[in-house]
Motif scaffolding. Structure first.
Motif, mmCIF file in Angstrom:
data_model
loop_
_atom_site.group_PDB
_atom_site.id
_atom_site.type_symbol
_atom_site.label_atom_id
_atom_site.label_comp_id
_atom_site.label_asym_id
_atom_site.label_seq_id
_atom_site.Cartn_x
_atom_site.Cartn_y
_atom_site.Cartn_z
ATOM 1 N N THR A 51 56.709 54.844 -25.629
ATOM 2 C CA THR A 51 57.299 55.804 -24.685
ATOM 3 C C THR A 51 57.880 55.063 -23.477
ATOM 4 O O THR A 51 58.952 55.391 -22.966
ATOM 5 C CB THR A 51 56.222 56.810 -24.233
ATOM 6 O OG1 THR A 51 55.552 57.303 -25.389
ATOM 7 C CG2 THR A 51 56.838 57.988 -23.466
ATOM 8 N N CYS A 52 57.146 54.056 -23.013
ATOM 9 C CA CYS A 52 57.562 53.264 -21.842
ATOM 10 C C CYS A 52 58.945 52.645 -22.036
ATOM 11 O O CYS A 52 59.730 52.514 -21.102
ATOM 12 C CB CYS A 52 56.552 52.140 -21.568
ATOM 13 S SG CYS A 52 55.334 52.636 -20.361
ATOM 14 N N ILE A 67 61.665 55.020 -21.063
ATOM 15 C CA ILE A 67 61.623 55.626 -19.705
ATOM 16 C C ILE A 67 62.067 54.590 -18.669
ATOM 17 O O ILE A 67 61.592 53.434 -18.711
ATOM 18 C CB ILE A 67 60.192 56.137 -19.400
ATOM 19 C CG1 ILE A 67 59.851 57.321 -20.327
ATOM 20 C CG2 ILE A 67 60.046 56.546 -17.932
ATOM 21 C CD1 ILE A 67 58.414 57.771 -20.261
ATOM 22 N N ASP A 106 62.065 55.530 -15.342
ATOM 23 C CA ASP A 106 61.436 55.864 -14.059
ATOM 24 C C ASP A 106 60.248 54.945 -13.794
ATOM 25 O O ASP A 106 59.258 54.950 -14.562
ATOM 26 C CB ASP A 106 60.967 57.332 -14.119
ATOM 27 C CG ASP A 106 60.383 57.786 -12.767
ATOM 28 O OD1 ASP A 106 60.350 56.969 -11.839
ATOM 29 O OD2 ASP A 106 59.933 58.953 -12.711
ATOM 30 N N GLN A 112 57.944 55.096 -11.544
ATOM 31 C CA GLN A 112 56.689 55.799 -11.262
ATOM 32 C C GLN A 112 55.989 56.196 -12.565
ATOM 33 O O GLN A 112 54.779 56.035 -12.715
ATOM 34 C CB GLN A 112 57.024 57.062 -10.422
ATOM 35 C CG GLN A 112 55.785 57.816 -9.934
ATOM 36 C CD GLN A 112 54.849 56.992 -9.085
ATOM 37 O OE1 GLN A 112 55.298 56.184 -8.261
ATOM 38 N NE2 GLN A 112 53.532 57.145 -9.283
ATOM 39 N N MET A 113 56.834 56.724 -13.466
ATOM 40 C CA MET A 113 56.275 57.127 -14.778
ATOM 41 C C MET A 113 55.685 55.906 -15.515
ATOM 42 O O MET A 113 54.618 55.974 -16.127
ATOM 43 C CB MET A 113 57.388 57.743 -15.642
ATOM 44 C CG MET A 113 57.798 59.143 -15.181
ATOM 45 S SD MET A 113 56.653 60.401 -15.713
ATOM 46 C CE MET A 113 57.171 60.604 -17.394
ATOM 47 N N GLN A 114 56.449 54.806 -15.425
ATOM 48 C CA GLN A 114 55.986 53.583 -16.114
ATOM 49 C C GLN A 114 54.647 53.130 -15.534
ATOM 50 O O GLN A 114 53.737 52.697 -16.276
ATOM 51 C CB GLN A 114 57.029 52.471 -15.950
ATOM 52 C CG GLN A 114 58.217 52.659 -16.873
ATOM 53 C CD GLN A 114 59.278 51.605 -16.672
ATOM 54 O OE1 GLN A 114 59.296 50.912 -15.634
ATOM 55 N NE2 GLN A 114 60.185 51.493 -17.625
ATOM 56 N N LYS A 115 54.513 53.265 -14.235
ATOM 57 C CA LYS A 115 53.274 52.860 -13.582
ATOM 58 C C LYS A 115 52.100 53.712 -14.100
ATOM 59 O O LYS A 115 51.001 53.201 -14.373
ATOM 60 C CB LYS A 115 53.445 53.044 -12.064
ATOM 61 C CG LYS A 115 52.420 52.279 -11.247
ATOM 62 C CD LYS A 115 52.746 52.400 -9.770
ATOM 63 C CE LYS A 115 51.696 51.752 -8.911
ATOM 64 N NZ LYS A 115 51.952 51.933 -7.476
ATOM 65 N N GLU A 116 52.392 55.031 -14.263
ATOM 66 C CA GLU A 116 51.337 55.913 -14.769
ATOM 67 C C GLU A 116 50.942 55.537 -16.204
ATOM 68 O O GLU A 116 49.756 55.532 -16.565
ATOM 69 C CB GLU A 116 51.818 57.372 -14.734
ATOM 70 C CG GLU A 116 51.780 57.979 -13.346
ATOM 71 C CD GLU A 116 52.349 59.399 -13.313
ATOM 72 O OE1 GLU A 116 52.463 59.999 -14.410
ATOM 73 O OE2 GLU A 116 52.681 59.885 -12.225
ATOM 74 N N PHE A 117 51.980 55.231 -16.978
ATOM 75 C CA PHE A 117 51.693 54.836 -18.375
ATOM 76 C C PHE A 117 50.884 53.540 -18.441
ATOM 77 O O PHE A 117 49.964 53.385 -19.258
ATOM 78 C CB PHE A 117 53.007 54.681 -19.173
ATOM 79 C CG PHE A 117 53.577 56.015 -19.627
ATOM 80 C CD1 PHE A 117 52.744 56.946 -20.281
ATOM 81 C CD2 PHE A 117 54.913 56.351 -19.433
ATOM 82 C CE1 PHE A 117 53.270 58.156 -20.705
ATOM 83 C CE2 PHE A 117 55.419 57.576 -19.867
ATOM 84 C CZ PHE A 117 54.594 58.483 -20.500
ATOM 85 N N ASP A 137 47.456 54.302 -17.826
ATOM 86 C CA ASP A 137 46.818 54.844 -19.047
ATOM 87 C C ASP A 137 46.444 53.723 -20.019
ATOM 88 O O ASP A 137 45.379 53.750 -20.658
ATOM 89 C CB ASP A 137 47.767 55.822 -19.750
ATOM 90 C CG ASP A 137 47.940 57.111 -18.936
ATOM 91 O OD1 ASP A 137 47.081 57.349 -18.041
ATOM 92 O OD2 ASP A 137 48.897 57.852 -19.198
#
Lengths: 307, 465
Positions: B262-263, B266, B268, B270-275, B278
């Motif tokens: 998914t990374c 993407i 973004d 911020q989203m990558q940081k969240e992933f 995880d």
């Protein structure tokens, strides 16, 4: 050159003629000789007795045969197992034959220091010469003097039967016995004869019963007493022979053949002049039952069963 | 096997028969020879005292002594001078008196020897002949010859041989039958056990031996069956364990893979940081899992390092370490030590700490927010008793025997959410068991609260080294 060749040819021819003549003489002389087989006695291998060696002796005249036998005896044995008893230097001085009684006079070389060996040498001469037909007895002397024995007497005339050897077939110990055997499915007994040598103190009855147990030597006959039967003893008192057998006699012998077994023993024993009746004992006891027979009583000879 | 037994026994019996017959033969002949030789010497002595070389005189003189010695026997006696001339013969019928009687043994006797010979060619019956010298003043003057039939000895030996052969055959038959029986009773089951052991060694753990009776063979069969059963159980556990480990490893790995994929799509940050966060969580889970597996592996090896330890401080440390986790869920932890101090016990400190930690951690994880955990430490004459009581949903009675199994979870999804590996209680149970203790679980009320009780023996020798 030619002369030399001629001389050599003549000499060669003469030699051939000479050899041929000598050969013809020898053949003619040998052809005129008679031959007979004689028993020459020599010392046996263990030097404990004398033993016979069968030899063919040539002779031109029957009167010369004893002399030829003696010469062969003095020449020594041919069988390597045998050893000479008479010294090679011994000479025959005289030999006189008077109607089968031969007197042999030998030179003093015959005598050895060992008197026992001297006696054996004398016995070998006697036995050897007595094997010639017509010779009854032999006396050996040395320079006209008799061979001295231990009792100070001299050895006189001896016959072949005077000298008993273990190898002798017929001696005073030899007895002729009659044994009854059967033939296949005949139900009868048949008489056979056999020579036995009684070398021990067993009575002749013992040899008869033992012979019946051992069975016949002739193929046409069959034994009626089982080979596993054991003979304990045989004794004869007056005219009754007590045959003591082990219980194997009644156990091992077939009941049907009981009469044949009983009468083979009875008839064989009653062939002896001193026995008329036979009493059977089993392990020393009198018993009744043997097959269909009662053997408690004394049995007499049964000629009806003889085929 | 049976054939070998029979061959050995048959050979032994043949040897026994041959040896016995030979010994009997030797003994009987020796006895007979000795008896006859003795008689010959007695006769030689008595005739030497009345010696005469004149057969007419000697017959009379020798008769008494010879007949006395030979009375009641069937032995023939002959006395000769040293010219082999017969001076006396017991066999009158042979008419040997005065004649020459030459025999091998007689020659030896005239040479001064005492000779014995067995001759079976001279007559129909086998004959024992002996000869001894007759000496006067040291000089051999003659010999005594005795001959006796030895047919009876041969008959005796023959009977003995027949009996021995029959006996040997009977023994061989009996032993053969017994061997066959033994083979049926022992060898056949042994073969079955051997075959079962071979199959088990090849991995066929379902193989079982038929067990009948109560003998040693049956016990061996039972032992083989027990071994197969245990091996089968171990093999099942191993398979399940491998399967569970694969599954447990696969779940976070699949999660990580999905996040990574998914990374890539993407942009973004911020989203990558969240992933990535995880991914980090999943990796932590994997690390915990691997760590627990390592602990279990060490426990499986059975290697523990014992030392004297005080349980009370250990429990207090466990509570301190878990306090932050408990606070997050607003769970209160009560520690209740009945005594001021407890006798020290021999334990592997790290492993027992891990056990207590896992039980307490498990109780916190499954307790509701605002709940409580009550940790009690007690002691009797034999055990240190530690209890962990929570007010969670409780464990159904039918599940209690399974909760200590590896990777067993009551509620799989919930357990994963709480970060559980499914190995905590398994580690606790194996660690306690390795110290000779026990761990049990009970409910406070129906469908509410659980009580885990750990009992550790005070005696150090119960510890499984």
């Amino acid at each position: 050159m030619k002369k030399r060749q001629l001389i050599m040819s003549v000499c060669g021819l003469a030699a051939i003629i000479l050899i041929a003549a000598v050969t013809i003489i020898l053949i003619t002389r040998d052809m005129g000789m008679l031959r007979t087989s004689c028993e020459l006695y020599f010392m046996n291998e263990s030097e404990t007795s004398i033993e016979a060696e069968i030899r063919e002796i040539k002779y031109s005249d029957a009167n010369r045969l004893p002399e030829n036998v003696l010469i062969q005896l003095m020449n020594g044995p041919e069988d390597k197992k045998h050893k000479r008893l008479i010294s090679r230097d011994t000479k025959l001085l005289h030999m006189i034959n008077e109607n089968g009684k031969i007197s042999v006079d030998l030179s003093s070389e015959f005598l050895d220091d060992n008197s026992a060996k001297n006696m054996q040498a004398v016995y070998s001469i006697v036995k050897s010469l007595c094997s010639i037909n017509g010779i009854i007895s032999v006396r050996v002397t040395v320079r006209g003097e008799g061979i001295p024995t231990t009792d100070g007497k001299t050895v006189g005339y001896l016959t072949a039967s005077d000298i008993n050897l273990s190898t002798d077939v017929y001696t005073s110990e030899t007895n002729m016995i009659s044994l009854y055997f059967t033939k296949k499915d005949s139900g009868k007994l048949y008489k056979t004869s056999r020579m036995v040598k009684v070398a021990d103190q067993q009575p002749i009855e013992y040899y008869i019963v033992s012979g019946l147990i051992k069975g016949p030597s002739e193929k046409e006959y069959e034994a009626v007493v089982n080979k596993e039967t054991e003979l304990i003893s045989v004794d004869t008192e007056e005219d009754i022979c007590f045959v003591n057998l082990s219980s194997s006699f009644v156990e091992k012998n077939s009941g049907d053949k009981a009469p044949l077994a009983v009468y083979s023993i009875v008839n064989s024993l009653t062939e002896l002049s001193n026995i008329n009746r036979v009493q059977f004992l089993i392990d020393g006891k009198k018993v009744h039952k043997f097959g269909d027979m009662d053997i408690f009583g004394i049995y007499q000879r049964n000629d009806e069963i003889i085929g | 096997m049976v054939t070998t037994y029979i061959v050995i026994i048959a050979a032994s019996l043949v040897m026994l028969t041959v040896c016995t017959v030979n010994m009997l033969n030797k003994s009987l002949y020796s006895s007979e020879k000795a008896g006859v030789l003795a008689k010959a010497n007695i006769i030689a002595q008595t005739v030497s005292e009345v010696w005469s070389t004149d057969p007419e005189i000697s017959t009379e003189k020798f008769a008494l002594s010879v007949q006395n010695s030979l009375s009641g026997t069937r032995i023939r006696g002959i006395v000769v001078d040293n010219s082999y001339r017969v001076l006396y013969d017991t066999s009158r019928g042979s008419e040997m008196s005065g004649k020459v009687f030459i025999r091998d043994v007689l020659k030896k006797s005239l040479d001064g020897e005492q000779a014995v010979m067995i001759n079976d060619s001279e007559a129909e019956s086998k004959m024992l002949s002996v000869a001894v010298p007759v000496t006067i003043d040291g000089q051999t003057v003659g010999g005594v010859y005795l001959a006796s039939s030895v047919d009876k000895i041969d008959n005796t030996i023959s009977s003995a041989r027949t009996s021995l052969i029959i006996f040997s055959v009977m023994i061989a038959v009996i032993i053969g039958m017994v061997s066959f029986g033994i083979s049926t009773i022992i060898t056949a089951p042994m073969a079955e056990i051997r075959e079962a052991a071979r199959k088990i060694s090849q991995g066929n753990f379902k193989t079982r031996v038929k067990v009948s009776g109560q003998n040693d063979i049956a016990e061996m069969g039972e032992a083989i069956n027990y071994m197969a059963q245990e091996l089968e159980l171990i093999e099942d556990r191993r398979r399940k364990f491998v399967s569970d480990v694969s599954h447990e490893l696969k779940t976070p790995m699949t999660g990580i893979k999905l996040i990574c994929d998914t990374c890539e799509d993407i942009d973004d940050p911020q989203m990558q940081k969240e992933f990535i966060s995880d991914i980090s969580t999943e990796v932590d889970r994997l690390s915990r899992l691997v760590e627990k597996l390592l602990i279990l592996s060490r426990l499986d090896e059975g290697k523990i390092t014992l030392e004297l330890a005080d349980i009370k401080p250990m429990i207090e440390k466990v509570v301190r370490n878990l306090m932050p986790v408990a606070k997050k869920k607003n769970i209160r932890i009560y520690t209740d030590c009945r005594y001021e101090s407890y006798p020290p016990v021999m334990v592997d400190y790290d492993k027992m700490f891990e056990a207590f930690y896992n039980i307490a951690d498990n109780a916190i994880k499954y307790s509701p927010e605002g709940g409580h955990l009550h940790v009690g430490v007690d002691c009797d004459t034999e055990n240190i008793i530690v209890t962990f009581e929570d007010n969670g949903p409780g464990i159904p009675a039918e599940e209690r025997e399974h909760i200590f199994e590896r990777f067993y979870r009551l509620d799989d999804s919930r357990a994963r959410d709480t970060g559980g590996t499914g190995l905590g209680l398994a580690i606790a149970k194996e660690a306690v068991a390795a110290h000779g203790g026990s761990i049990t679980v009970d409910s406070v009320k129906e469908k509410e609260g659980s009580i885990f009780t750990v009992e550790l023996p005070l005696r150090s020798e119960e510890v499984q080294l």
